[in-house]
Design a protein around this motif. Structure first.
Motif, mmCIF file in Angstrom:
data_model
loop_
_atom_site.group_PDB
_atom_site.id
_atom_site.type_symbol
_atom_site.label_atom_id
_atom_site.label_comp_id
_atom_site.label_asym_id
_atom_site.label_seq_id
_atom_site.Cartn_x
_atom_site.Cartn_y
_atom_site.Cartn_z
ATOM 1 N N GLY A 72 5.171 5.044 -3.308
ATOM 2 C CA GLY A 72 6.258 6.036 -3.353
ATOM 3 C C GLY A 72 7.534 5.279 -3.720
ATOM 4 O O GLY A 72 7.470 4.123 -4.151
ATOM 5 N N THR A 103 -7.422 4.058 3.962
ATOM 6 C CA THR A 103 -8.033 4.406 5.243
ATOM 7 C C THR A 103 -9.537 4.111 5.209
ATOM 8 O O THR A 103 -10.241 4.348 6.181
ATOM 9 N N ILE A 108 0.867 -1.187 0.000
ATOM 10 C CA ILE A 108 0.000 0.000 0.000
ATOM 11 C C ILE A 108 0.898 1.229 0.000
ATOM 12 O O ILE A 108 1.697 1.420 0.918
ATOM 13 N N GLY A 111 4.157 7.272 3.174
ATOM 14 C CA GLY A 111 5.224 8.041 3.808
ATOM 15 C C GLY A 111 4.738 9.203 4.643
ATOM 16 O O GLY A 111 4.491 9.065 5.847
ATOM 17 N N GLU A 114 15.176 5.027 5.884
ATOM 18 C CA GLU A 114 16.105 6.172 5.761
ATOM 19 C C GLU A 114 17.089 6.187 6.920
ATOM 20 O O GLU A 114 18.281 6.378 6.733
ATOM 21 N N LYS A 139 0.048 6.658 -10.228
ATOM 22 C CA LYS A 139 0.968 5.663 -9.649
ATOM 23 C C LYS A 139 0.480 4.255 -9.981
ATOM 24 O O LYS A 139 1.263 3.386 -10.358
ATOM 25 N N ALA A 176 -7.158 2.781 -4.536
ATOM 26 C CA ALA A 176 -8.008 2.718 -3.343
ATOM 27 C C ALA A 176 -7.405 3.580 -2.246
ATOM 28 O O ALA A 176 -6.179 3.762 -2.197
ATOM 29 N N ASP A 177 -8.268 4.099 -1.395
ATOM 30 C CA ASP A 177 -7.810 4.818 -0.209
ATOM 31 C C ASP A 177 -7.787 3.788 0.920
ATOM 32 O O ASP A 177 -8.832 3.281 1.329
ATOM 33 N N ASP A 183 -3.467 7.228 -5.725
ATOM 34 C CA ASP A 183 -3.133 8.071 -6.873
ATOM 35 C C ASP A 183 -3.193 7.237 -8.168
ATOM 36 O O ASP A 183 -2.436 6.281 -8.341
HETATM 37 P P1 ATP Z 1 9.169 7.523 -0.510
HETATM 38 O O1 ATP Z 1 10.228 8.244 0.272
HETATM 39 O O2 ATP Z 1 9.225 6.047 -0.401
HETATM 40 O O3 ATP Z 1 8.972 8.023 -1.919
HETATM 41 P P2 ATP Z 1 7.215 9.151 0.574
HETATM 42 O O4 ATP Z 1 7.507 9.416 2.001
HETATM 43 O O5 ATP Z 1 7.508 10.199 -0.437
HETATM 44 O O6 ATP Z 1 7.858 7.802 0.204
HETATM 45 P P3 ATP Z 1 4.543 9.439 0.043
HETATM 46 O O7 ATP Z 1 4.721 9.986 -1.341
HETATM 47 O O8 ATP Z 1 4.157 10.306 1.134
HETATM 48 O O9 ATP Z 1 5.783 8.619 0.408
HETATM 49 O O10 ATP Z 1 3.495 8.262 0.006
HETATM 50 C C1 ATP Z 1 3.701 7.099 -0.712
HETATM 51 C C2 ATP Z 1 2.481 6.784 -1.546
HETATM 52 O O11 ATP Z 1 1.394 6.507 -0.675
HETATM 53 C C3 ATP Z 1 2.025 7.887 -2.488
HETATM 54 O O12 ATP Z 1 2.060 7.392 -3.812
HETATM 55 C C4 ATP Z 1 0.589 8.183 -2.049
HETATM 56 O O13 ATP Z 1 -0.266 8.409 -3.142
HETATM 57 C C5 ATP Z 1 0.214 6.911 -1.311
HETATM 58 N N1 ATP Z 1 -0.820 7.133 -0.310
HETATM 59 C C6 ATP Z 1 -0.864 8.087 0.635
HETATM 60 N N2 ATP Z 1 -1.985 7.979 1.386
HETATM 61 C C7 ATP Z 1 -2.662 6.892 0.908
HETATM 62 C C8 ATP Z 1 -3.885 6.244 1.245
HETATM 63 N N3 ATP Z 1 -4.648 6.678 2.259
HETATM 64 N N4 ATP Z 1 -4.269 5.165 0.531
HETATM 65 C C9 ATP Z 1 -3.496 4.701 -0.478
HETATM 66 N N5 ATP Z 1 -2.339 5.263 -0.856
HETATM 67 C C10 ATP Z 1 -1.934 6.355 -0.189
#
Ligand code: ATP
Length: 222
Positions: free
Chosen positions: A12, A55, A9, A76, A122, A38, A52-53, A35
């Motif tokens: 990123g 949450t 899930i 993230g 990290e 993605k 899907a969301d 997204d």
């Molecule tokens: P990385 O460093 O691994 O790139 P990041 O900290 O930048 O991670 P984010 O971009 O904040 O990570 O989030 C990772 C992914 O999680 C994003 O593609 C985002 O669309 C997805 N995401 C965030 N919230 C939700 C959610 N509620 N349901 C599904 N996907 C989600």
């Protein structure tokens, strides 16, 4: 035995990398992200990729998340969404939940609500790189707990031609040599009179401060 099913899930950089590697290893993996872009990127990589969301409990149920053996939560920045997702997965009875933590507080909460494994990529990678920067003889560094680690070091002049008894690593530093690698050979139960040569790779386990003293004294060349 039926095939192990995975879901990732959050796609990123971290989640995407897990997803790609699992798929490359021939694993069945469901990729989930809120997204659409993605998700489209991973349509051809993962076994299934869905928008899907996470949450939304009903959305997860509709996806059949209950059939998944191991879910990796790689959301993230949105700590709130990461915690809520973990809680829902826990309530749905997922066997194994691995979650990426953003900081120490996030990690504590995740442990409290029952995440089976909390990872901090990290921070861990930062530590490993710091060790390899201190000395090119420190090849790898793996944290076992808050206070214990395993290090892989390359023997240099200071250890060359010495036996484990000569070096007396356990008595002097309180850490244990668990293996000695030489070319393709690995000796996993080294004896006191085994000799170490420069270029050998030695795996040592111990408390962080003991490993630090061992590194300072025998690994880091002046
Ligand atoms: P990385 O460093 O691994 O790139 P990041 O900290 O930048 O991670 P984010 O971009 O904040 O990570 O989030 C990772 C992914 O999680 C994003 O593609 C985002 O669309 C997805 N995401 C965030 N919230 C939700 C959610 N509620 N349901 C599904 N996907 C989600």
């Amino acid at each position: 035995m039926s095939k192990h099913l995975y879901a990732v899930i959050g796609l990123g950089r971290f989640g995407a990398s897990i997803c790609k590697e699992l798929a490359r290893e021939g694993m069945e993996v469901l990729a989930i992200d809120s997204d659409e872009e993605k998700v489209n990127e991973y349509k051809d990589i993962a076994s299934h990729a869905v928008i899907a969301d996470s949450t939304d409990e009903f959305a997860l149920k509709d996806l059949g998340i209950r059939n998944i053996d191991h879910v990796i939560v790689a959301i993230g920045d949105n700590i709130h969404a990461s915690i809520l997702t973990t809680l829902i997965l826990k309530e749905l009875g997922i066997d194994m939940i691995t979650v990426k933590a953003q900081n120490d507080y996030h990690e504590k909460v995740l442990n409290k609500i029952g995440a089976d494994e909390v990872v901090h990529p990290e921070r861990d990678m930062g530590k490993r790189i710091a060790h390899s920067i201190i000395s090119s003889n420190i090849l790898d560094y793996l944290e076992l707990s808050d206070e214990h680690s395993v290090v892989e070091v390359k023997a240099g002049e200071k250890m060359d031609g010495k036996t484990l008894i000569d070096l007396d690593i356990r008595a002097r530093f309180g850490c244990n040599v668990v293996a000695i690698k030489r070319d393709d050979d690995i000796n996993v139960s080294p004896m006191a009179d085994d000799v170490i040569y420069a270029g050998d790779v030695i795996i040592v386990i111990g408390a962080d401060q003991d490993i630090h003293r061992f590194e300072k004294s025998l690994v880091i060349e002046d």
